[in-house]
Design an enzyme around this catalytic site. Structure first.
Site, PDB file in Angstrom:
ATOM      1  N   GLU A   1      12.687  46.597  72.284  1.00 29.30           N
ATOM      2  CA  GLU A   1      11.601  45.958  73.029  1.00 29.30           C
ATOM      3  C   GLU A   1      10.489  46.968  73.252  1.00 29.30           C
ATOM      4  O   GLU A   1      10.729  48.154  73.419  1.00 29.30           O
ATOM      5  CB  GLU A   1      12.118  45.449  74.380  1.00 29.30           C
TER       6      GLU A   1
ATOM      7  N   CYS B   1       4.315  50.620  76.377  1.00 28.72           N
ATOM      8  CA  CYS B   1       5.547  51.357  76.641  1.00 28.72           C
ATOM      9  C   CYS B   1       6.408  51.304  75.377  1.00 28.72           C
ATOM     10  O   CYS B   1       6.852  50.231  74.958  1.00 28.72           O
ATOM     11  CB  CYS B   1       6.261  50.720  77.833  1.00 28.72           C
TER      12      CYS B   1
ATOM     13  N   CYS C   1      20.812  53.621  74.287  1.00 31.25           N
ATOM     14  CA  CYS C   1      20.650  54.982  74.812  1.00 31.25           C
ATOM     15  C   CYS C   1      22.041  55.606  74.916  1.00 31.25           C
ATOM     16  O   CYS C   1      22.997  54.927  75.281  1.00 31.25           O
ATOM     17  CB  CYS C   1      19.982  54.942  76.185  1.00 31.25           C
TER      18      CYS C   1
ATOM     19  N   CYS D   1      22.541  56.358  82.704  1.00 30.42           N
ATOM     20  CA  CYS D   1      22.020  56.453  84.068  1.00 30.42           C
ATOM     21  C   CYS D   1      22.450  55.195  84.818  1.00 30.42           C
ATOM     22  O   CYS D   1      22.312  54.069  84.306  1.00 30.42           O
ATOM     23  CB  CYS D   1      20.520  56.611  84.055  1.00 30.42           C
TER      24      CYS D   1
ATOM     25  N   CYS E   1      20.120  52.007  85.306  1.00 30.59           N
ATOM     26  CA  CYS E   1      19.253  51.601  84.185  1.00 30.59           C
ATOM     27  C   CYS E   1      19.944  50.575  83.291  1.00 30.59           C
ATOM     28  O   CYS E   1      21.066  50.800  82.838  1.00 30.59           O
ATOM     29  CB  CYS E   1      18.869  52.836  83.373  1.00 30.59           C
TER      30      CYS E   1
ATOM     31  N   CYS F   1      10.296  48.951  84.525  1.00 29.02           N
ATOM     32  CA  CYS F   1      11.042  50.190  84.225  1.00 29.02           C
ATOM     33  C   CYS F   1      12.535  49.953  84.306  1.00 29.02           C
ATOM     34  O   CYS F   1      13.040  49.461  85.309  1.00 29.02           O
ATOM     35  CB  CYS F   1      10.733  51.277  85.242  1.00 29.02           C
TER      36      CYS F   1
HETATM   37  N1  SAH Z   1      14.887  57.692  78.875  1.00 33.34           N
HETATM   38  C1  SAH Z   1      13.703  58.153  79.476  1.00 33.34           C
HETATM   39  C2  SAH Z   1      12.562  57.161  79.399  1.00 33.34           C
HETATM   40  C3  SAH Z   1      12.869  55.713  79.633  1.00 33.34           C
HETATM   41  S1  SAH Z   1      13.197  55.164  81.266  1.00 33.34           S
HETATM   42  C4  SAH Z   1      13.943  58.537  80.900  1.00 33.34           C
HETATM   43  O1  SAH Z   1      15.007  58.239  81.409  1.00 33.34           O
HETATM   44  O2  SAH Z   1      13.076  59.170  81.487  1.00 33.34           O
HETATM   45  C5  SAH Z   1      11.635  55.156  82.135  1.00 33.34           C
HETATM   46  C6  SAH Z   1      11.792  55.364  83.644  1.00 33.34           C
HETATM   47  O3  SAH Z   1      12.365  54.203  84.296  1.00 33.34           O
HETATM   48  C7  SAH Z   1      12.704  56.518  83.982  1.00 33.34           C
HETATM   49  O4  SAH Z   1      12.191  57.293  85.040  1.00 33.34           O
HETATM   50  C8  SAH Z   1      13.955  55.794  84.432  1.00 33.34           C
HETATM   51  O5  SAH Z   1      14.784  56.609  85.194  1.00 33.34           O
HETATM   52  C9  SAH Z   1      13.385  54.640  85.193  1.00 33.34           C
HETATM   53  N2  SAH Z   1      14.325  53.558  85.444  1.00 33.34           N
HETATM   54  C10 SAH Z   1      15.454  53.247  84.754  1.00 33.34           C
HETATM   55  N3  SAH Z   1      16.055  52.158  85.295  1.00 33.34           N
HETATM   56  C11 SAH Z   1      15.295  51.764  86.331  1.00 33.34           C
HETATM   57  C12 SAH Z   1      15.370  50.683  87.262  1.00 33.34           C
HETATM   58  N4  SAH Z   1      16.335  49.792  87.191  1.00 33.34           N
HETATM   59  N5  SAH Z   1      14.415  50.586  88.203  1.00 33.34           N
HETATM   60  C13 SAH Z   1      13.390  51.482  88.241  1.00 33.34           C
HETATM   61  N6  SAH Z   1      13.247  52.509  87.383  1.00 33.34           N
HETATM   62  C14 SAH Z   1      14.192  52.664  86.436  1.00 33.34           C
HETATM   63 FE1  SF4 Z   2      18.571  56.228  78.913  1.00 29.05          FE
HETATM   64 FE2  SF4 Z   2      17.887  54.560  80.871  1.00 29.05          FE
HETATM   65 FE3  SF4 Z   2      18.779  57.014  81.448  1.00 29.05          FE
HETATM   66 FE4  SF4 Z   2      16.334  56.708  80.368  1.00 29.05          FE
HETATM   67  S1  SF4 Z   2      17.009  55.964  82.374  1.00 29.05           S
HETATM   68  S2  SF4 Z   2      17.932  58.212  79.766  1.00 29.05           S
HETATM   69  S3  SF4 Z   2      16.724  54.944  79.001  1.00 29.05           S
HETATM   70  S4  SF4 Z   2      19.972  55.373  80.443  1.00 29.05           S
END
Ligand code: SAH
Ligand code: SF4
Length: 373
Positions: free
Chosen positions: A107, A120, A127, A131, A134, A356
């Site tokens: 996406e 974006c 991934c 996290c 996420c 995000c």
């Molecule tokens: N993998 C990279 C970039 C993609 S995520 C990273 O982790 O930085 C982009 C941003 O969205 C990151 O700061 C991530 O931690 C945040 N993010 C992930 N899940 C989220 C959620 N459910 N609500 C708000 N921010 C989130």
């Molecule tokens: Fe991967 Fe989501 Fe963690 Fe970014 S925030 S590194 S996309 S698992």
């Protein structure tokens, strides 16, 4: 550096010309029989058609000799990923589900604002990191995207917005954020190749100050990213104690907060003109106390920075809730009093799961050699 378990991008039926450097295109033209003294000029012309005019067909490239166009068309591809679905949020955010040549799906999201618009970009299908907050992290890493597929997202967005040729003045798509699916610094080579194409002034022409790359903390790659690409850096910090960050952002077990901040200081030394954005997701009762805010400020002291507070965006089955607006305001006030801008990010496109951390596709890992056409 690539994720150890990442399968390489698949070889398409016909190799793509998208996402290669200008030098590589010139070399390829020589291999296709173009006399060496003319190859540089022909590569410039090809570049202009691909990235300034947005040509989707070799036939349109009228400055190239007909024979060369036919030869390229028979042997190479310039297709973008296919737009399988477009969703438009009530706030104007647009999310595209894109299918790659091997059937894998990613996406990308266009976030319009009054006087600018950001795309974006995703860098991986899924991934490898998990996290806890996420949605993408609940997918396995299926594979890295190739530079053609990363640039392809940008071309597809410009197609959808009708923004060809590259405008000299104001643009709807003015900024790039590498914050979609995947960890860009675990697919650094392909991401860097794609961003170099995007930054080339004779084509897509995105100035490096209009590009921000977000990482969850691949510390050894951070300074190189500043030195080699010079794009803005966002760090997904999210916790100020290792014990909590180990759980929320598991890459912390490999590179802890101290190592990550050392890398940020090294980046700040090579890119002194740019501040670092620290991203901090606001999780109710988990990481959002006054003490957390004070510790955050202490940790980043000396780093030119701003702190982006991201209200947690829910997704089906998510184990967290977002902090209350009052809690977020109190946290922001402590950070701001210490002299760091602390804007609260407005979720964009939450109704279409475009905000995000909400991106996810149905792609599943396939056995090597079992890739669908
Ligand atoms: N993998 C990279 C970039 C993609 S995520 C990273 O982790 O930085 C982009 C941003 O969205 C990151 O700061 C991530 O931690 C945040 N993010 C992930 N899940 C989220 C959620 N459910 N609500 C708000 N921010 C989130
Ligand atoms: Fe991967 Fe989501 Fe963690 Fe970014 S925030 S590194 S996309 S698992």
């Amino acid at each position: 550096m690539t994720a150890p378990d990442a399968a390489p991008p698949p070889a398409a039926a016909r190799p793509s010309l998208i996402g290669r450097s200008r030098g590589e295109l010139a070399q390829l033209l020589v291999e296709e029989g173009e006399p060496a003294p003319r190859a540089g000029m022909r590569a410039r012309q090809l570049w202009h058609w691909l990235y300034h005019q947005g040509a989707t067909d070799f036939a349109a490239m009228t400055t190239l000799p007909l024979r060369l166009r036919e030869r390229l068309a028979a042997r190479y591809d310039i297709a973008r990923p296919t737009v399988v679905r477009e969703q438009v949020s009530t706030d104007g955010t647009r999310k595209w589900l894109l299918r790659c040549a091997d059937g894998q799906e990613v996406e990308s999201v266009f976030i319009p604002e009054a006087d600018r618009g950001a795309l974006c970009l995703s860098t991986q299908v899924g991934c490898s990191l998990t996290c806890a907050f996420c949605h993408t992290g609940t997918m396995p890493l299926v594979r890295n995207l190739g530079s053609a597929e990363i640039v392809g997202q940008l071309l597809a967005a410009r197609d959808a917005l009708g923004e060809w040729p590259t405008p000299a003045g104001a643009r709807r798509l003015s900024h790039l954020v590498v914050m979609g699916m995947g960890e860009p610094l675990l697919n650094y080579e392909q991401t860097a190749r794609a961003l170099r194409v995007a930054m080339d002034p004779a084509g897509l022409a995105f100035a490096r100050r209009k590009i921000t790359l977000s990482t969850s903390g691949v510390a050894p790659r951070i300074a190189a990213c500043g030195r080699e690409l010079g794009v803005g850096l966002a760090i997904s910090l999210h916790a100020v104690r290792d014990e909590l960050r180990d759980r929320l952002v598991p890459i912390n077990r490999k590179w802890n907060i101290a190592l990550l901040l050392d890398a940020c200081r090294a980046y700040a030394d090579v890119r002194s003109e740019r501040h670092i954005t620290f991203e901090y997701v606001m999780l109710d009762g988990i990481n959002d106390s006054d003490a957390d805010a004070r510790e955050l400020v202490r940790l980043i002291r000396g780093i030119p920075a701003k702190v982006n507070l991201i209200p947690f965006n829910p997704w089906p089955g998510a184990p967290y809730a977002c902090s209350s607006p009052e809690r977020i305001a109190a946290f922001a006030a402590i950070v701001a009093r210490a002299g760091y801008p602390a804007p609260v990010r407005t979720p964009r496109g939450p109704d279409i799961l475009a905000a995000c951390g909400q991106l996810k596709t149905a792609s599943a890992r396939q056995r090597r050699g079992a890739i669908a056409a």
